[in-house]
Design an enzyme around this catalytic site. Sequence first.
Site, PDB file in Angstrom:
ATOM      1  CG  HIS A   1      -0.013  -1.116   2.755  1.00  0.00           C
ATOM      2  ND1 HIS A   1       0.030  -1.572   3.296  1.00  0.00           N
ATOM      3  CD2 HIS A   1       0.447   1.248   3.320  1.00  0.00           C
ATOM      4  CE1 HIS A   1       0.262  -1.395   4.142  1.00  0.00           C
ATOM      5  NE2 HIS A   1       0.961  -0.025   4.590  1.00  0.00           N
ATOM      6  CB  ALA A   2       1.884   3.765  -1.988  1.00  0.00           C
TER       7      ALA A   2
END
Length: 594
Positions: free
Chosen positions: A505-506
């Site tokens: 994720h980011a």
Amino acid sequence: MPDLSPLFLIAAGGSMTTKEIAMVLLGLGVLLLVARLFGEAAQRLGQPSVLGELLAGVLLGPTLFGALFPGALETLFPSEGTVSAFYEGFFVLCITLFLLVAGLEVDLSMVWSQGKRALIVGLGGMIVPFAMGFGLGWFAPVLLGMEVGSDRFTFSLFIATALSISALPVIAKTLMDLNLYRSDIGMITVAAAIFNDLVGWIIFALILGMMAKQPEAMGNYGTEVVADEKLPIGWVIVLTLGFAGFMLTIGRMAIHRTLPFLQAHFTWPGSAIGLAMALALFGAAFTEYIGIHAIFGSFLVGVALGDSSHLKQKTRSILHEFISFIFAPLFFASVGLTVNFITNFDLLLTLVVLFIACVGKVLGCGISGRISGLGWRESWVLGFGLNARGTMEIILGLLALEAGLIGEELFVALVIMALVTSMMSGPVIQRLLKAPKPHRIVDLVTEKTFVADLYNRTREGVIQELSEAVAKATKNVEVEVVARAVCERESQMSTGVGQGIAVPHARIPNWGTPVVAMGVSRDGVDFDARDGKPAHLIFMIITDSEDNGAQLEVLADIGKSFGENSALRSEMFGAKNYVQMLALMKTANQEAGH
């Protein structure tokens, strides 16, 4: 009021012809198909399915289809004769079974567990709108369109009840969607709604006993409602209250003791389902016989049955799905077949009914919530939560219409009020609590962001592949921007969570709405999970850098949906496209009650 006598007229007057039987089967098939399609469409738009089911009937009825093709409407849904008589009786059966399911959702223990606070809110939510509705019906019957010859007192009681009752199924679904069902405010709302339902239906049952059937009254499809011998109103009241008291005490205990015996000695859950249906029909027959309505009997049977801890969740689910997805859509679609919603729409009447309904319920619940010790914000949440009328309001209105107590204009106004209050409940609660609808993985993964067979075998390659899917779905986003942000986050700490799942994720500045890409790897990809197992299900989550809660909500939902369900993880490997993946996830969520 729908009457079962037309069914006996069929038996006495001869059987239907082959053509008539074919028309009945064709009509029911068309009605069910269109109602289900529109119900699903309504749910996709975040609205209750009853909105779509009712709209299906409106389109197939005199409002649209009948206006364009009156001959075809008369052929498919005739207004008189044996076919219309069959429809009349069949739709009574539909709504009788639906009220059995509505009763199953009533949790009596929840009312007692919430104690004094739920009782105060429930009473306030009944008394204030009841008083306003009775006053409106008594002093302005002409404005509301009371039918000529109707008793003003009975009419006023109906208006009072119609404006004070809530819709437990709609309220429960709204709270679940907002992730508030298990919260303190959610429990109080549901407990107060249960109290409203029980008291409201008992009052309305007594009103039905006060309604005199008139020989000239006409049923849904033009079948004449024949006048019959009625018990004195005193006996009707005594028998109604006596039956309610019996089912909620002795009947409830008898059912609770019978279910383990069935489970031990008979086929399960078939025996329990058969018992539930039989008891519902027995209860419906009794209340119909004493002069109120079949639905009240089946509702009380549902309450008594649903209160037993021996009624397994699987049995409840089978009953709920079988009835709610077949009989309920047919009934609510049939409502649209009875009235022309365009010619009978009265704007002033609709606005008056909507205003009184909302003000009475919101003020009543809001003030009583404050008296019980809640803050103003929580009190208004209670008010708007209990303001949802939904299916119950439509049923009450239809019964009053067919009893000749109200006119078609008021019926249309009540239906619109029921739908509007149901639609506004969730958004207003969200605004009051400043809590957006929780992010669910089933809503965020789209056809463009689902990759059924990842061809890359390295961590970086998979991130690149899923970044391409994200860029394709969101547009105006460079693949490298997404891939770089995710890889940077991955370099800080591996996102392999174990059990064959990874969640790279980011958080990217000015991103906006969260996006989730999901990929399935047949061979597995090493995401350095603690259990040492390769990841077969990879979820890439991209959220805005300023959104602190979205990412956590998605991660929690992935854990709840997949981490706790090994069967779903295994089945997901066989999903060859987005539709199969979505079907598996929704089925798993429904079985888990998520």
